[in-house]
Enzyme design. Structure first.
Site, PDB file in Angstrom:
ATOM      1  N   ASP A   1       0.800  -1.219   0.000  1.00  0.00           N
ATOM      2  CA  ASP A   1       0.000   0.000   0.000  1.00  0.00           C
ATOM      3  C   ASP A   1       0.839   1.278   0.000  1.00  0.00           C
ATOM      4  O   ASP A   1       0.606   2.177  -0.794  1.00  0.00           O
ATOM      5  CB  ASP A   1      -0.919  -0.023   1.231  1.00  0.00           C
TER       6      ASP A   1
ATOM      7  N   TYR B   1      -7.447   2.873   9.320  1.00  0.00           N
ATOM      8  CA  TYR B   1      -6.588   2.933   8.130  1.00  0.00           C
ATOM      9  C   TYR B   1      -7.334   3.507   6.921  1.00  0.00           C
ATOM     10  O   TYR B   1      -7.051   4.614   6.494  1.00  0.00           O
ATOM     11  CB  TYR B   1      -6.012   1.536   7.863  1.00  0.00           C
TER      12      TYR B   1
ATOM     13  N   GLU C   1       5.665   9.800   3.791  1.00  0.00           N
ATOM     14  CA  GLU C   1       5.203   8.497   3.310  1.00  0.00           C
ATOM     15  C   GLU C   1       4.551   8.647   1.936  1.00  0.00           C
ATOM     16  O   GLU C   1       3.836   9.618   1.670  1.00  0.00           O
ATOM     17  CB  GLU C   1       4.226   7.853   4.286  1.00  0.00           C
TER      18      GLU C   1
END
Length: 531
Positions: free
Chosen positions: A109, A260, A504
């Site tokens: 992911d 998430y 990220e």
């Protein structure tokens, strides 16, 4: 003497005129807002000519496209084929074995090693859309094959994750176990349990997103592999029926997901999937679903929102505008009325993006980036720019002169300029003078929050390699093509691996960014039909 005086007066007049022109130019520049300003006429302009085949490649966007596509190689799980990333190797080979399935493929992911099917499927949908709209441009830039390779790696996973009509695997791995480790994917040892949706445990949002991905991809592969294309379409239709029959949100079924990817609903995914299935099949049932049957209740017409992994309504509005621009004679009056509502809302989305529009969003950085949230701040500007360049090309190809935004008119060029502004911001035209596309340009983030990139390929860390997370050194491996989270609202960026909010990267950012770059790499008309 008289003639000299007359000449002097003449020069004074010329000087005065030049000064006024210069002043006007300065005022115009000062009034132009960052983020693709310009445009905004009080009268509609004349339609622009329809572009021909792909022209000269803009090397800036062509080079960036080549870099961006490499991130999908960085994120691949499974048995790698023709691996181009020297520090990556085979991983997750046992994924799915507990259910006697091969779920080894797919993409990790972000900076972790989770396979979340929801954002992964969205990545595939927008990547397929990008190929359908801009495959010729990708070919001209010699980047079509990497895009197809990345897309198929995901759709192979989606097919494997759908073993029966009403069962679909939506997650591989336990995020708590995964995030409790900092290690390379090649050396993972923790358990990787499977999570499925079924009639008793529904997840319409994820099933419908996967249906959209496979329907779109079925058109991509139709000319090169008809058997594979047919398989994708069959899975898409069955998943859509499953999603529409057993309604529910996956993160309600599995509350742990709320930490998430907490979906805010599923009706947008149902509309999105049905729209793609209409394009893939030509079946009027799907068009009626999104217009006559459910448009009023599901589509939230007239209220523009932000396109993302969670909210598919803006993408659906742009995609169905395509039908309104180039639609067939078989469309009924009621369906056309619904399509017009989608297009009107799409234009409200566009009007909100253009800095000189009366309805322009004020949610931007001073450097011109559309900025909606602090976490992964680049995603909304990139996604909006992708929709903008697609819509501008629909206008160009149909010779639509302008969109009207509260009495001001904006041409396809104005809309494209907004898209260019967002792409350029990502590529380094920002107050930090930093490329947020890793591997592009001379200055880009060195401490991307990414496990594999941060750990030397020969390191023996076990699960607890957290010294590499907290190290102040640059990553030993470059996560080429990663689009990092992005800047704060004041345009600042802190390049620290611990700063996951900003450093990220995610695959779904890359999906729409590839589409944006492909749309800008050269000027060309788009095909009026995908099939």
């Amino acid at each position: 003497m008289g003639s000299r005086t007359k000449g002097c007066c003449g020069w004074l007049i010329v000087a005065l005129v030049l000064a006024l022109v210069a002043t006007a130019a300065v005022v115009a520049i000062m009034k132009r807002k960052p983020g693709g300003g310009g445009g905004g006429r009080s009268r509609p302009p004349k339609p622009l000519p329809v572009p021909g085949p792909p022209g000269d490649i803009d090397s800036k966007y062509g080079d960036a496209l080549g870099v961006a596509l490499q991130f999908f190689q960085v994120q691949k799980a499974g048995k790698l084929v023709d691996n181009q990333i020297p520090w990556r190797g085979d991983s997750a080979l046992n994924d799915g074995k507990e259910a006697k399935l091969d779920l080894s493929k797919g993409l990790y992911d972000a900076g972790d090693h989770m396979k979340f099917t929801f954002p992964m499927a969205f990545t595939a949908t927008v990547l397929a859309w990008s190929v359908l709209e801009y495959g010729d441009q990708m070919t001209a830039a010699k980047q079509l094959d990497p895009a197809l390779d990345a897309l198929r790696w995901v759709t192979d996973f989606l097919i494997a994750a759908h073993p029966t009509d009403n069962v679909f695997y939506i997650q591989v791995g336990d995020p708590d176990l995964d995030h409790d480790c900092w290690q390379r994917p090649e050396t993972m040892t923790e358990k990787r349990p499977l999570t499925q949706i079924n009639p008793k445990n529904p997840g319409s949002d994820i099933a419908a997103e996967a249906a959209a991905a496979m329907a779109a991809a079925s058109m991509v592969f139709k000319s090169s592999d008809t058997t594979y294309s047919d398989s994708l379409l069959q899975h898409a239709q069955k998943l859509f029926t499953f999603a529409d029959t057993y309604k529910g949100i996956a993160s309600d079924t599995y509350p742990k997901l709320q930490k998430y990817y907490n979906s805010t609903g599923y009706v947008d995914e149902l509309l999105w999937a049905a729209s793609w299935l209409y394009h893939a099949t030509g079946d009027q049932t799907y068009l009626s679903y999104v217009t006559v049957q459910n448009g009023k209740d599901y589509a939230d017409w007239g209220r523009p929102t932000w396109f993302s992994w969670d909210d598919k309504l803006p993408g659906t509005q742009i995609l169905l505008s395509r039908v309104n621009f180039f639609g067939s004679k078989e469309i009924s009056n009621a369906e056309n009325s619904g399509l017009k509502m989608y297009r009107d809302t799409a234009e409200a989305v566009i009007c909100g993006l253009l800095p000189d529009s009366p309805s322009a969003t004020g949610s931007r950085t001073s450097g011109g980036l559309v900025w909606i949230s602090g976490w992964n701040s680049l995603q909304h500007g990139i996604n909006a720019a992708f929709l903008a360049v697609v819509y501008s090309d629909y206008m160009l190809t149909s010779q639509t002169a302008a969109v009207e935004c509260s009495g001001k008119y904006f041409s396809p060029t104005d809309i494209r300029n907004f898209a260019i502004s967002q792409a350029n911001y990502v590529l380094g035209d920002n107050p930090m003078k930093l490329s947020y596309l890793v591997g592009y340009g001379s200055s880009y983030p060195q401490q991307v929050h990414h496990r594999g990139a941060s750990i030397p390929a020969d390191a023996k860390t076990g699960c607890k390699g957290f010294e590499y997370l907290h190290s102040s050194s640059p990553n030993p491996n470059v996560a080429t093509g990663a689009v990092v989270g992005g800047p704060f609202q004041n345009d600042s960026f802190v390049d620290l691996r611990d700063n996951a909010v900003q450093t990220e990267s995610s695959t779904y950012n890359s999906g729409t960014f590839v589409g944006l770059l492909a749309g800008l790499v050269t000027t060309s008309s788009i095909a009026k039909t995908f099939t």
